[in-house]
Design a protein around this motif. Structure first.
Motif: not given
Length: 397
Positions: A47, A49, A144, A219, A221, A303-304, A307-308, A373
């Motif tokens: 992801a 990271y 993760v 997270y 971003y 989760g990713v 956040i997106e 984030w």
């Protein structure tokens, strides 16, 4: 057959330890300035990271031994091989040789996930962790997801709280023994507990055998990817709903489809877009025009993808809950519409009946995600934490 595989793995691991010793001795004349690398971040991309953390830190190098189909980042050390079997064979040799070199060069190692430079399934990275600490290096770990999450403990938690969880249906669908990897997660946790200076984890969502106090999972971003779009909420003719599960079973997709089907049968007009196994760029493109995002419904963190969705100025429905996963920021539940798996239809219907609420959730969620984030915020927090670690005495716990 299982015994034969274990013997092969033990032989490979023994050979890797010899290679590591040889590499460590032979690389000394070629290492140049010792400790001129602050952090080694690796060793498999998850992801983004590895890429992001390495870029956040001064004088850091990145390592990724596996090729991630969703990203095209460049790494300081990588095995960019398309054929998986060749990649695995090369990794057997390259991993210990590279570690032998980096033990001379780096001040610290930041591990993302549960894999290592050596074969991690034998001892959960204890051997390489012990060498890192014996060489007076700092050691950090971030977990993760299911790399540390215990099936047994998660199912016990679900039973105690009378809820389904991320593992309830997965192993039946995957036709795997749910306890096959339980011992692996025990030894991964044991090694991290024993040697890591700092461990980042979500203690409830990623419930594990870790005993040491952990730092909250974070997270990351990009700042420039936070795009607030008030225009898409003006004069809306058709509400766009997006669901993009990486794994339909553990994300609750069957329940999402049931809710969508019922709402359509009741005459609600909306555009539902479901994205599975599509390029990441396509997902981000769809989010930019979306009003509502249906995330995952068995987890306790956003989760990713969550956040997106928030960064794309969407109203988010997800089972993430800071009352359960208390390592989340305390104001988290205001950032999205906390939605248990049995409430998907009800909460989605509420938003369709009250479209002005969609933008309210989108506005609050956008600001929350940016405040917590955004890359620049996480970088500052991470650097502050690591500066404290750098100034502490190095010792084996």
């Amino acid at each position: 057959m299982c015994k034969f595989k274990k013997m092969v793995k033990l032989f490979i691991f023994f050979m890797q330890k010899i290679l590591l010793f040889i590499s460590y001795c032979l690389m000394l004349p070629f290492a140049g300035n010792r400790n001129d690398i602050e952090w080694v971040v690796g060793v498999d991309e998850i992801a983004a990271y590895v890429h992001n953390i390495a870029n956040m830190l001064d004088n850091a190098v990145s390592v990724s031994f596996s090729k991630n189909i969703f990203y095209s980042y460049k790494y300081s050390y990588a095995l960019s091989v398309n054929k998986e079997i060749i990649q695995k064979i090369l990794r057997i040799f390259y991993g210990p040789v590279l570690l032998g070199y980096l033990l001379h060069k780096a001040r610290g190692f930041f591990y993302v996930g549960s894999t290592g430079f050596l074969l991690d399934s034998i001892d959960g990275r204890e051997y390489e962790f012990s060498l890192i600490k014996k060489n007076n290096k700092k050691l950090l770990c971030i977990f993760v997801g299911s790399d540390i999450r215990s099936y047994k403990k998660m199912m016990e938690y679900a039973k105690l709280n009378d809820i389904d969880c991320i593992f309830t249906y997965y192993y039946a669908y995957a036709h795997k023994d749910p306890f096959q990897y339980e011992n692996y997660r025990k030894i991964i946790a044991y090694s991290a507990d024993k040697y890591a200076d700092i461990i980042y984890n979500a203690p409830i969502d990623q419930i594990s055998y870790l005993e040491k106090d952990t730092f909250p999972f974070f997270y990351i971003y990009p700042d420039n990817a936070f795009i607030r779009n008030d225009d898409k909420y003006k004069n809306v003719e058709t509400i766009k709903i997006v669901h993009a599960p990486s794994n339909p079973i553990i994300k609750g997709t069957p329940l999402v489809r049931a809710a969508i089907k019922k709402l359509k049968s009741e005459g609600y007009n909306f555009n539902y877009v479901e994205l599975i196994n599509v390029p990441h760029e396509r997902i981000l493109s769809e989010l930019r025009g979306a009003h509502i995002v249906l995330n995952e419904f068995y987890a306790f963190v956003p989760g990713v993808f969550g956040i997106e969705a928030l960064a794309a100025h969407c109203a988010l429905l997800t089972s993430a809950d800071c009352m359960i996963e208390t390592s989340l920021p305390k104001d988290s539940n205001a950032a999205w519409m906390a939605t248990k798996y049995w409430k998907i239809y009800d909460n989605l219907k509420y938003l369709l009946d009250n479209p002005s609420e969609i933008k309210k959730y989108a506005d609050t969620g956008f600001e929350w995600a940016k405040r917590n984030w955004a890359y620049s915020i996480v970088r500052e927090n991470l650097r502050n934490t690591l500066s404290l670690v750098a100034n502490t005495e190095n010792k084996i716990n």
